[in-house]
Design an enzyme around this catalytic site. Structure first.
Site, PDB file in Angstrom:
ATOM      1  CD  GLU A 161      -5.701  -0.107   1.255  1.00  0.00           C
ATOM      2  OE1 GLU A 161      -5.040  -1.079   0.855  1.00  0.00           O
ATOM      3  OE2 GLU A 161      -5.340   1.073   1.093  1.00  0.00           O
ATOM      4  CE  LYS A 197       1.960   0.829  -4.676  1.00  0.00           C
ATOM      5  NZ  LYS A 197       0.739   0.107  -4.284  1.00  0.00           N
ATOM      6  NE  ARG A 231       0.782   5.974  -4.309  1.00  0.00           N
ATOM      7  CZ  ARG A 231      -0.093   5.194  -4.943  1.00  0.00           C
ATOM      8  NH1 ARG A 231      -1.359   5.207  -4.602  1.00  0.00           N
ATOM      9  NH2 ARG A 231       0.289   4.411  -5.934  1.00  0.00           N
TER      10      ARG A 231
END
Length: 344
Positions: free
Chosen positions: A220, A184, A82
């Site tokens: 989210e 992220k 990720r």
């Protein structure tokens, strides 16, 4: 291993400086040999792209002390992948995935006396990050990059641990359509500060974000992913290109299907269909699993299983996940990597 004498059961989720961290520099087209350092300050140019143009990304992961004294990492290879994807989204060089895992183990081993003991509910939180540095004033990728990892002992992210919390559905957007929501990166979190603060002022745990294009679908829950158990016993998580792909969420998808026998699905979760869920939760590395008691949207409050009790399916998933992480339950092959502890 002699632990430091801290109040492990009441740590909270906050930074505590530990002795060692890892650092490597990317220069002249390659990552140079990295290693441990005791310097907790990053020395960078005032013209670094991380400061001006948002070239920064990070990961969140944990080390878990097991009952037998060994130390677990939970799916660190997925964090490496990720981070690579986040770097590529911002045109930054990815740190090699195999070296990433080894560097994490070095940091955990070096700070072993600060790993919270088994049974306290606390963990060693690990924060790897990549930032663009060097002298750049134009909008362009940086000439140099820093990869670093630090660690800090933490307790629960949401106060109260595995207890239901209520959330406020905000009209603010977390990310733009076709933006950086699936990476992220720091900018996603900077934009969440106002809605998160407003939610807390209203006595909610955090803000819930809707899809930025239509504001009709749940995306989210604060900085965590959403999951729900429908009244016909399906495990559902939202499907959207602007949601961060949570390692915890994908682990729960697997456990729900293969351990609990539930039908699982990634699909749009429409705001006007929330009453189809009998249990709802927020999941992520920091949050682990936080049951959602209810959500406030404008003048309407939507309650799920309970505002005071954890739903039975959510509890089973929590017990399975945490059991695997702490070594009490055998997980799927490859999910756990041991950290060799050699520091006295």
């Amino acid at each position: 291993m002699q632990k430091v004498d801290w109040d492990w059961e009441n740590l909270g989720f906050q930074y505590r400086r530990l002795p060692f961290r890892y650092l490597s520099v990317h220069k002249d087209g390659e990552w140079h040999e990295g290693g441990l350092t005791t310097d907790s300050t990053l020395h960078i140019s005032e013209a670094s792209t991380a400061l001006h143009y948002g070239q920064n990304c990070f990961e969140g992961m944990k080390a878990y002390q097991c009952k037998d004294g060994s130390v677990n990492l939970f799916r660190p290879d997925q964090n490496a992948k990720r981070l690579k994807a986040s770097c590529e989204r911002l045109m930054m060089p990815a740190f090699p995935e195999d070296k990433f895992v080894e560097a994490v183990k070095e940091v955990v081993n070096a700070n072993a006396k600060y790993i919270p003991p088994y049974g306290t509910g606390a963990t060693l939180y690990i924060r790897p990050l990549v930032i663009g540095v060097g002298d750049t004033i134009g909008v362009s990728p940086a000439p140099e990059y820093i990869f670093t990892i630090f660690a800090t002992p933490v307790g629960s992210y949401f106060k109260g641990g595995i207890k239901p919390a209520n959330f406020w559905i905000t009209d603010y957007d977390r990310a733009a359509p076709k933006g950086t929501g699936a990476a992220k990166v720091g900018g996603n979190y900077g934009g969440s500060l106002i809605p998160g603060t407003e939610a807390k002022k209203r006595n909610f745990a955090d803000a819930v974000y809707l899809d930025p294009a239509t504001h009709s679908k749940i995306e989210e829950v604060g900085s965590a992913n959403f999951f729900g158990i429908t009244k016909d016993n399906r495990f559902v998580t939202p499907l959207s290109p602007s949601i961060l792909p949570s390692i915890t969420k994908y682990s729960l998808l697997y456990l729900a299907k293969h351990k609990l026998g539930l039908e699982t699905s990634e699909e749009p979760v429409y705001l006007d269909q929330l009453d189809e869920f009998k249990e709802v939760g927020a999941c992520g590395t920091a949050a682990v699993i936080t049951p959602v008691g209810g959500m406030q949207y404008h003048d309407k409050f939507i309650e799920f299983y309970s505002e005071t009790e954890v739903g039975p399916v959510t509890q089973k998933l929590y017990d399975l996940l945490v059991g695997i992480q702490f070594g009490d339950v055998e997980g799927p092959e490859g999910w756990i990597q041991k950290v060799p502890i050699t520091e006295a």
